[in-house]
Design a protein around this motif. Structure first.
Motif, PDB file in Angstrom:
ATOM      1  N   GLY A 147      61.316  32.530 -34.711  1.00 33.88           N
ATOM      2  CA  GLY A 147      60.790  33.882 -34.693  1.00 33.88           C
ATOM      3  C   GLY A 147      61.724  34.879 -35.340  1.00 33.88           C
ATOM      4  N   ASN A 148      61.963  36.005 -34.670  1.00 37.41           N
ATOM      5  CA  ASN A 148      62.825  37.049 -35.214  1.00 37.41           C
ATOM      6  C   ASN A 148      64.314  36.743 -35.061  1.00 37.41           C
ATOM      7  OD1 ASN A 148      60.668  38.686 -36.063  1.00 37.41           O
ATOM      8  ND2 ASN A 148      60.429  39.532 -34.002  1.00 37.41           N
ATOM      9  N   GLU A 149      64.649  35.617 -34.438  1.00 36.61           N
ATOM     10  CA  GLU A 149      66.048  35.191 -34.319  1.00 36.61           C
ATOM     11  C   GLU A 149      66.357  34.045 -35.283  1.00 36.61           C
ATOM     12  OE1 GLU A 149      67.366  34.619 -30.207  1.00 36.61           O
ATOM     13  OE2 GLU A 149      65.522  35.627 -29.567  1.00 36.61           O
ATOM     14  N   SER A 150      65.556  33.895 -36.316  1.00 36.15           N
ATOM     15  CA  SER A 150      65.705  32.779 -37.255  1.00 36.15           C
ATOM     16  C   SER A 150      66.976  32.924 -38.094  1.00 36.15           C
ATOM     17  CB  SER A 150      64.477  32.698 -38.162  1.00 36.15           C
ATOM     18  OG  SER A 150      63.317  32.398 -37.408  1.00 36.15           O
TER      19      SER A 150
ATOM     20  N   PRO B 145      71.227  35.550 -41.110  1.00 33.30           N
ATOM     21  CA  PRO B 145      69.903  35.847 -40.558  1.00 33.30           C
ATOM     22  C   PRO B 145      68.803  35.547 -41.580  1.00 33.30           C
ATOM     23  CG  PRO B 145      71.427  37.666 -40.195  1.00 33.30           C
ATOM     24  CD  PRO B 145      72.099  36.736 -41.158  1.00 33.30           C
ATOM     25  N   ALA B 146      67.637  35.169 -41.075  1.00 39.49           N
ATOM     26  CA  ALA B 146      66.475  34.885 -41.933  1.00 39.49           C
ATOM     27  C   ALA B 146      65.285  35.697 -41.446  1.00 39.49           C
ATOM     28  CB  ALA B 146      66.141  33.400 -41.916  1.00 39.49           C
ATOM     29  N   ASP B 147      64.293  35.841 -42.322  1.00 40.49           N
ATOM     30  CA  ASP B 147      63.035  36.451 -41.927  1.00 40.49           C
ATOM     31  C   ASP B 147      62.335  35.517 -40.934  1.00 40.49           C
ATOM     32  OD1 ASP B 147      61.048  38.337 -41.881  1.00 40.49           O
ATOM     33  OD2 ASP B 147      60.727  38.376 -44.039  1.00 40.49           O
ATOM     34  N   ALA B 148      61.257  35.977 -40.318  1.00 37.28           N
ATOM     35  CA  ALA B 148      60.668  35.264 -39.190  1.00 37.28           C
ATOM     36  C   ALA B 148      60.133  33.876 -39.565  1.00 37.28           C
ATOM     37  CB  ALA B 148      59.548  36.101 -38.575  1.00 37.28           C
TER      38      ALA B 148
ATOM     39  N   SER C 146      56.086  33.166 -40.698  1.00 33.46           N
ATOM     40  CA  SER C 146      55.605  34.355 -39.986  1.00 33.46           C
ATOM     41  C   SER C 146      55.988  35.643 -40.698  1.00 33.46           C
ATOM     42  CB  SER C 146      56.151  34.375 -38.551  1.00 33.46           C
ATOM     43  OG  SER C 146      55.671  33.261 -37.824  1.00 33.46           O
ATOM     44  N   GLY C 147      57.140  35.642 -41.362  1.00 32.55           N
ATOM     45  CA  GLY C 147      57.562  36.820 -42.107  1.00 32.55           C
ATOM     46  C   GLY C 147      56.712  37.071 -43.334  1.00 32.55           C
TER      47      GLY C 147
ATOM     48  N   HIS D  43      50.067  36.997 -44.405  1.00 32.33           N
ATOM     49  CA  HIS D  43      50.676  36.066 -45.359  1.00 32.33           C
ATOM     50  C   HIS D  43      51.512  35.047 -44.591  1.00 32.33           C
ATOM     51  CE1 HIS D  43      49.541  38.150 -49.074  1.00 32.33           C
ATOM     52  NE2 HIS D  43      49.693  39.267 -48.378  1.00 32.33           N
ATOM     53  N   HIS D  44      51.302  33.769 -44.912  1.00 30.89           N
ATOM     54  CA  HIS D  44      52.087  32.693 -44.299  1.00 30.89           C
ATOM     55  C   HIS D  44      52.663  31.842 -45.422  1.00 30.89           C
ATOM     56  CE1 HIS D  44      50.877  33.832 -40.339  1.00 30.89           C
ATOM     57  NE2 HIS D  44      49.599  33.519 -40.507  1.00 30.89           N
ATOM     58  N   ILE D  45      53.888  32.167 -45.817  1.00 33.98           N
ATOM     59  CA  ILE D  45      54.540  31.423 -46.900  1.00 33.98           C
ATOM     60  C   ILE D  45      55.064  30.112 -46.335  1.00 33.98           C
ATOM     61  CG2 ILE D  45      56.284  31.498 -48.704  1.00 33.98           C
ATOM     62  CD1 ILE D  45      53.982  33.571 -48.912  1.00 33.98           C
ATOM     63  N   HIS D  46      54.571  28.998 -46.880  1.00 29.95           N
ATOM     64  CA  HIS D  46      54.847  27.695 -46.272  1.00 29.95           C
ATOM     65  C   HIS D  46      55.773  26.818 -47.106  1.00 29.95           C
ATOM     66  CE1 HIS D  46      54.227  24.809 -43.187  1.00 29.95           C
ATOM     67  NE2 HIS D  46      53.135  25.384 -42.735  1.00 29.95           N
TER      68      HIS D  46
END
Length: 360
Positions: free
Chosen positions: A82-85, A106-109, A128-129, A166-169
């Motif tokens: 999540g937001n702690e990625s 840190p990374a986006d979600a 998720s980001g 948007h779900h970048i996979h």
């Protein structure tokens, strides 16, 4: 004469030793750590016999996807949380299978895929980001900085449950060293030109509610195969350049409408394509690749529960399948002539496995 015979024997022994060494692969396995997993596990896998032995493990949260550098000195993985990625860099001793953390950023979600790209960089797909992040790599292997975080503005797909944004996979490096970025939420592949700053983007649309997930290029780089998670279809494209991507086939891979197609790879000999499917009738679909690049379905192999990422040994003899909910890596024997798969029943017990990589 005896001296010559002795030298010949030594040479034969050296060649045998070399072949034996080459058969021993170091395998890394990424997992989800919400149960009992520590993080990344390493194994020695004999690609001739299929025998596995445990090497080591390292504690890291939810390393759901990882990559190994070409020189086997470094490993990079995501922490999907999540937001702690995060994105993590490790020193790697391939012989011992030992990983030592260098640093994390840190990374986006919910990053779910990571790849090396030109310029000593990494691209990270944030599910998720809804973004694609570009990170630099220092000469010592450490992550240097977030260089770019690319957002996309194409319309969202019609599925109100699975396509809320948007779900970048996944991203794939094209033959001309640019990126195609699969967006499950927007039913398209985004075209990212890595030669411009900031990177310019366009998109190639799929059919509505297809949900693009993973893709693979043919060995010659002329054909691209896109696996769509929601429709369970594989769409084949001719690839010429970023502006020359032409669809020529749309074929069903998952016939149960499970909406859980996961990963896609091509065998080392380039003759067969495989795709994994979850949620119903879990397994691997098998396609023969014709001379013109078109696909013909030739078989299906059921697996244990929730197959995700899978990999084929460099010699093409075995396929290893990460079955997340079965808590095993299933070892399948591959028939080089037909492409078909059979279970060896030599399961590798790993909690929540989702990614398998072999060191070079």
């Amino acid at each position: 004469m005896k001296h010559k015979k002795f030298l010949t024997t030594l040479l034969a022994m050296a060649l045998l030793s070399s072949c034996t060494q080459n058969d021993k692969l170091t395998m890394l396995v990424g997992t989800y750590t919400y149960d009992t997993s520590r993080g990344i596990y390493s194994f020695a896998f004999d690609q001739e016999t299929g025998v596995t032995s445990a090497l080591d493990s390292v504690e890291v949260e939810n390393p759901s996807y990882l990559v190994i550098s070409d020189d086997n000195r470094h490993v990079y993985c995501v922490t999907e949380k999540g937001n702690e990625s995060k994105v993590n860099a490790f020193d790697f001793n391939a012989k011992q299978g030992k990983l030592t953390l260098i640093n994390s950023l840190p990374a986006d979600a919910d990053p779910c895929h990571i790849r090396f790209i030109p310029g000593n960089r990494l691209s990270v797909a944030n599910y998720s980001g809804g973004t694609l992040s570009i990170y630099g790599i220092n000469p010592d292997g450490a992550l240097s900085e977030l260089q770019n975080n690319i957002s996309f503005d194409s319309p969202i797909g019609p599925d109100t449950i699975r396509q809320k944004g948007h779900h970048i996979h996944f991203s794939i490096l094209t033959p001309d060293n640019n990126l195609l970025v699969n967006d499950l939420g927007a039913d398209c592949m985004h075209v990212v030109d890595l030669n411009t700053q900031p990177a310019t983007t366009a998109s190639v649309a799929t059919k509505p509610a297809y949900g693009p997930r993973h893709s693979v290029f043919s060995p010659d780089g002329k054909n691209l195969y896109l696996l769509n998670e929601l429709s369970g279809h594989i769409v084949a494209y001719h690839y010429g350049s970023l502006t020359e991507i032409t669809e020529y086939q749309d074929i069903v891979a998952d016939e149960t409408d499970a909406r859980g197609s996961a990963d896609i790879i091509i065998s080392p000999d380039g003759r067969f394509l495989y795709a994994s499917h979850r949620l119903k009738n879990d397994g691997i679909s098998v396609f023969e690749i014709s001379g013109d690049g078109s696909l013909k379905k030739v078989g299906y192999c059921n697996t244990q529960s929730h197959p995700r990422n899978f990999n084929i040994t460099p010699n093409g003899k075995f396929m290893l399948v990460a079955c997340r909910d079965g808590n095993v890596i299933q070892v399948l024997k591959r028939d080089a002539a037909t492409g078909l798969l059979t279970d060896t029943h030599n399961d590798i017990i790993v909690p929540r496995p989702v990614c398998i990589k072999f060191a070079n």
